[in-house]
Design an enzyme around this catalytic site. Structure first.
Site, PDB file in Angstrom:
ATOM      1  N   HIS A  53       0.790  -1.309  -0.011  1.00 35.84           N
ATOM      2  CA  HIS A  53       0.002  -0.049  -0.018  1.00 35.84           C
ATOM      3  C   HIS A  53       0.733   1.420   0.147  1.00 35.84           C
ATOM      4  CE1 HIS A  53      -3.348  -2.503   0.228  1.00 35.84           C
ATOM      5  NE2 HIS A  53      -3.177  -3.000   1.551  1.00 35.84           N
ATOM      6  N   ASP A  98      -5.396  -7.769  -3.387  1.00 39.26           N
ATOM      7  CA  ASP A  98      -5.885  -7.551  -1.842  1.00 39.26           C
ATOM      8  C   ASP A  98      -7.134  -8.499  -1.526  1.00 39.26           C
ATOM      9  OD1 ASP A  98      -5.978  -6.739   0.567  1.00 39.26           O
ATOM     10  OD2 ASP A  98      -5.551  -4.781   0.151  1.00 39.26           O
TER      11      ASP A  98
END
Length: 450
Positions: free
Chosen positions: A265, A316
């Site tokens: 991220h 994800d």
């Protein structure tokens, strides 16, 4: 030997026409050239890796889009719903969901996956008799789908940076370092039954969830090391209050990452952090669709690439599994922030080509896989696109990638090979019917207990 002929292919020295390649029995590309092709395809590309997946979350897609009574929802309210959902999952559920996820990855053009796996124990937190029971479910799914798997067992020690105990939603994740090492060893043994291209790494979950001592121990690993970093504002504030430095600053000073690391991220970085972390050689594991879904923020892709940083792409939470859409969303987020176009392209270059090249190279690095190039000695991780699609009429070279990523979708993907395994044919996974039936049965059971 398998021989593939492509009308056009993206090789290490650029686009070439009328390309033939021969695959060796070990799943690598034996040579460029060959006779009597077994397969003829229109457009051939190296297939990227999906660097970050929590497969089980696929089954809760669509269940977290209702606004809560507080009037403001966030990653933290989403996480509470996720905790309640995961408490219903059995190892068999995990296997069925993961197989569906891996199948959708393959059909979208990924040839391999890094599974960031933290759902280790039974509801209530008691370990299974086999500590790696749920890791075995992930491996069973990979055996069914044929995806190239890098398994990343997650260490999750504490409920927050202050060392508080794990909360009710986290207890299925929890291990101390000693038990984690036993779990990891059992997971590695299970993984050994998969083809030789399977890999294992480690994943300290985050600076919030692991101790300094455990992080230092796992940082000595020789394989891939993945960790969430600087995803949320509240996380940054918590780390800064406890450690006196922001997460990226603290990592660079105390546990400097290198090319073995994939940091997930990184949406909350200051400019100086972005440049310094890029220079470390670590891969930024970006998941633009999930980061948009959770309101994480926008990764500073412009500064990162200008600093020669490596990127990989992951799905994800798996609410939407699409290689083309992840790349598109990465670029579009930069355009919205900077009010420009072709923001991540090099001057005079194609946006799609730069994104695809970066994701392919960085993905291979992140999951420790000898892939990412159509060249002798590399794993035959390959995508074939449909050259007869109407939107590709008159398109050649980098225009093909720009059209796929920005004007079309995964329906252009016709065939995928993972380490030479021809797992997607004519746009469909070879085991789609049985995988989908298992997934439907799993969702029906979960619907009864939710």
């Amino acid at each position: 030997m398998t021989v593939i002929h492509a009308g056009a292919a993206l090789l290490t020295d650029g686009w070439q026409t009328d390309v033939t390649l021969t695959l060796a029995p070990d799943g690598t590309i034996a040579r460029l050239g060959g006779e009597s092709p077994d397969h003829r395809v229109g457009i051939l590309l190296p297939a990227p890796a999906n660097v970050h997946s929590h497969a089980f979350q696929r089954a809760m897609a669509g269940l977290t889009e209702t606004r809560g009574p507080s009037g403001r929802d966030s990653f933290w309210t989403w996480r509470q719903l996720m905790f309640r959902f995961l408490d219903r999952l059995t190892p068999e559920d995990i296997r069925a969901i993961t197989a569906q996820v891996q199948m959708e990855m393959l059909e979208s053009g990924y040839a391999s996956s890094g599974e960031f796996h933290y759902l280790h124990h039974q509801p209530g937190g008691a370990p299974y008799a086999n500590l790696a029971e749920t890791s075995a479910a992930i491996c069973a799914a990979a055996s069914k789908t044929g995806i190239g798997l890098t398994l990343l067992p997650v260490l999750y020690e504490q409920g927050g940076v202050d060392g508080r105990p794990l909360g009710p939603g986290q207890i299925r994740f929890g291990n101390d370092l000693d038990r984690f090492q036993d779990l990891h060893a059992q997971a590695a043994k299970t993984l050994s039954a998969l083809p030789d291209d399977a890999r294992i790494g480690v994943a300290p979950h985050s600076l919030r969830a692991v101790t300094h001592n455990a992080l230092a121990e796992l940082a000595q690993s020789s394989g891939p090391i993945h960790m969430h970093l600087a995803e949320q504002v509240a996380e940054v504030d918590e780390i800064k209050a406890a450690y006196g430095a922001r997460p990226v600053e603290w990592m660079l000073d105390n546990c400097p990452p290198d090319k073995n690391w994939c940091l997930i991220h990184c949406t909350q970085m200051e400019p100086h952090e972005t440049a310094a972390l890029a220079l470390s050689g670590a891969v930024a594991g970006l998941c633009p669709l999930t980061e948009s879904s959770l309101g994480d923020g926008i990764f500073d892709g412009v500064r990162w690439l200008e600093s020669n940083g490596a990127i990989g792409i992951g799905s994800d939470s798996n609410i939407r599994i699409s290689l083309a859409e992840e790349l598109r969303q990465l670029e579009y987020s930069q355009r919205l922030r900077d009010k420009g176009r072709a923001v991540l392209a090099a001057p005079g270059g194609s946006t799609g080509r730069r994104l695809f090249d970066a994701a392919t190279a960085g993905g291979a690095q992140a999951i420790g896989r000898n892939s990412g190039q159509i060249a002798p000695g590399y794993l035959a991780d390959l995508i074939a696109l449909d050259a007869d699609d109407a939107d590709l009429i008159g398109r050649s070279g980098d225009q093909i990638l720009d059209t796929w990523i920005f004007a079309r979708d995964d329906r252009l993907v016709r065939d995928v090979w993972s380490a030479g395994r021809h797992v997607v044919q004519n746009g469909r996974h070879v085991a789609r019917e049985t995988i989908s039936a298992d997934y439907r049965a799993c969702l029906s059971r979960l619907a009864e207990v939710m």
